[in-house]
Design an enzyme around this catalytic site. Structure first.
Site, PDB file in Angstrom:
ATOM      1  NE  ARG A 153      46.318  40.443  87.978  1.00  0.00           N
ATOM      2  CZ  ARG A 153      46.379  39.225  88.518  1.00  0.00           C
ATOM      3  NH1 ARG A 153      47.075  39.030  89.630  1.00  0.00           N
ATOM      4  NH2 ARG A 153      45.753  38.206  87.961  1.00  0.00           N
ATOM      5  CE  LYS A 177      42.678  41.257  88.134  1.00  0.00           C
ATOM      6  NZ  LYS A 177      41.998  41.028  86.843  1.00  0.00           N
ATOM      7  CG  HIS A 244      48.392  44.477  82.106  1.00  0.00           C
ATOM      8  ND1 HIS A 244      48.248  44.120  83.427  1.00  0.00           N
ATOM      9  CD2 HIS A 244      47.826  43.473  81.390  1.00  0.00           C
ATOM     10  CE1 HIS A 244      47.612  42.959  83.505  1.00  0.00           C
ATOM     11  NE2 HIS A 244      47.350  42.552  82.294  1.00  0.00           N
ATOM     12  NE  ARG A 247      49.199  39.929  84.735  1.00  0.00           N
ATOM     13  CZ  ARG A 247      49.334  39.050  85.714  1.00  0.00           C
ATOM     14  NH1 ARG A 247      50.448  39.021  86.431  1.00  0.00           N
ATOM     15  NH2 ARG A 247      48.372  38.184  85.990  1.00  0.00           N
ATOM     16  CG  HIS A 270      46.134  34.302  84.545  1.00  0.00           C
ATOM     17  ND1 HIS A 270      46.800  34.155  83.353  1.00  0.00           N
ATOM     18  CD2 HIS A 270      46.023  35.642  84.749  1.00  0.00           C
ATOM     19  CE1 HIS A 270      47.079  35.351  82.861  1.00  0.00           C
ATOM     20  NE2 HIS A 270      46.618  36.260  83.687  1.00  0.00           N
ATOM     21  CE1 TYR A 279      49.794  37.564  77.911  1.00  0.00           C
ATOM     22  CE2 TYR A 279      48.901  35.976  79.449  1.00  0.00           C
ATOM     23  CZ  TYR A 279      49.180  37.278  79.099  1.00  0.00           C
ATOM     24  OH  TYR A 279      48.827  38.287  79.951  1.00  0.00           O
TER      25      TYR A 279
END
Length: 298
Positions: A153, A177, A244, A247, A270, A279
């Site tokens: 990210r 995150k 992004h 990514r 994730h 994806y």
């Protein structure tokens, strides 16, 4: 300050202490400030938190729809209010999370637009060619190589420190995150570009950031976004490309080449496999396009 305003500030402070990203805290602050303004008519104080009922929330949502906001924006604002009331419930300020009584607006399923490998390579090769007379070409190339080669990210890239780079084993320690750390391998081209940049990086006392701006301070996520937009506009003619985008390309191209979905989940950091599974749909869409174009019975 009204009681509702005070509780909102307490909630935002707890979010920050709990490791929420500055971006999330800023977004929730904006959403909850708008919520407070809606509940504060001219020369009147907003209701106390326990007095805000389902009818008031429905009126607020109706006002959001009246502003022609997209469903995904309304969903985020509702999530902010639900988070606030979850906090108030835990603190004993209210007896019920009234936000949970409101139906969540359905957001249309949108698949991310993904650059092809050729498009990515053309863009990165254009950055490497150094024909735009930029002041820090080695830094800029390393940024592009790491965005695509490692799938990080933009906030993770901006947050990299020198001690997070294992130059011998070619690993990055990335803080994602919720302050979760993970290790991401660096492919050869990304590692090489980073080595060339670090050889030129100015030595700035007490500045541990990998990527520096022209003042010798940490390059921000916004600064990286501006660099990406500049090159994408002049090389690819597409100013919509953002950090992004790489990514998305990283994950989709790995999947198309046979990488395991669970492995991609780990690489991307994730928390849920369902986030990574989008994806799969991108890859299937691409396969169907190839089929429709090439198969004689399509």
């Amino acid at each position: 300050m009204s009681e509702l305003a005070r509780q909102i500030e307490r909630y935002l402070e707890e979010l920050a202490r709990g490791g929420a990203s500055p971006h999330t805290v800023a977004a929730y602050r904006s959403d909850l400030r708008q919520f407070l303004e809606f509940l504060s008519p001219p020369e009147m104080a907003p209701p106390e938190p326990p007095a805000i009922d389902l009818l008031i929330l429905r009126e607020w949502l109706a006002a959001l729809y009246g502003m022609k906001l997209e469903a995904v924006t309304i969903r985020r604002k509702l999530a902010a209010v639900r988070g606030l009331y979850r906090f108030l419930l835990r603190e004993g300020v209210v007896r019920i999370n009234v936000g949970r009584l409101v139906r969540t607006p359905k957001a249309p399923k949108k698949l991310p637009e993904v650059m092809t490998p050729d498009q990515v390579n053309t863009l990165i090769d254009g950055v490497a060619a150094d024909k735009l007379e930029r002041p820090f070409p080695a830094r800029d190339r390393a940024i592009f190589e790491l965005l695509y080669g490692c799938g990080v990210r933009v906030s993770e890239l901006a947050g990299l420190n020198l001690e997070d780079v294992d130059r011998t084993e070619r690993w990055l320690r990335v803080r994602g995150k919720g302050r979760k750390e993970r290790q991401v391998p660096m492919p050869g081209q990304a590692a090489g570009a980073l080595e060339r940049y670090l050889a030129q990086r100015p030595v700035v006392r007490e500045e541990r950031a990998v990527f520096l701006n022209h003042r010798g301070h940490r390059l921000t996520a916004r600064g990286i976004g501006g660099i990406v937009k500049f090159y994408a506009t002049f090389i690819s003619g597409d100013p919509s490309i953002h950090p992004h985008s790489f990514r998305h390309a990283y994950a989709t191209h790995l999947l198309a080449d046979g990488a395991d979905l669970r492995a991609i989940q780990e690489l991307l950091g994730h928390a849920r496999l369902s986030t990574t599974q989008k994806y799969t749909q991108v890859s299937l869409t691409g396969l169907m396009a190839v089929y429709d174009k090439a198969h004689p019975k399509a």
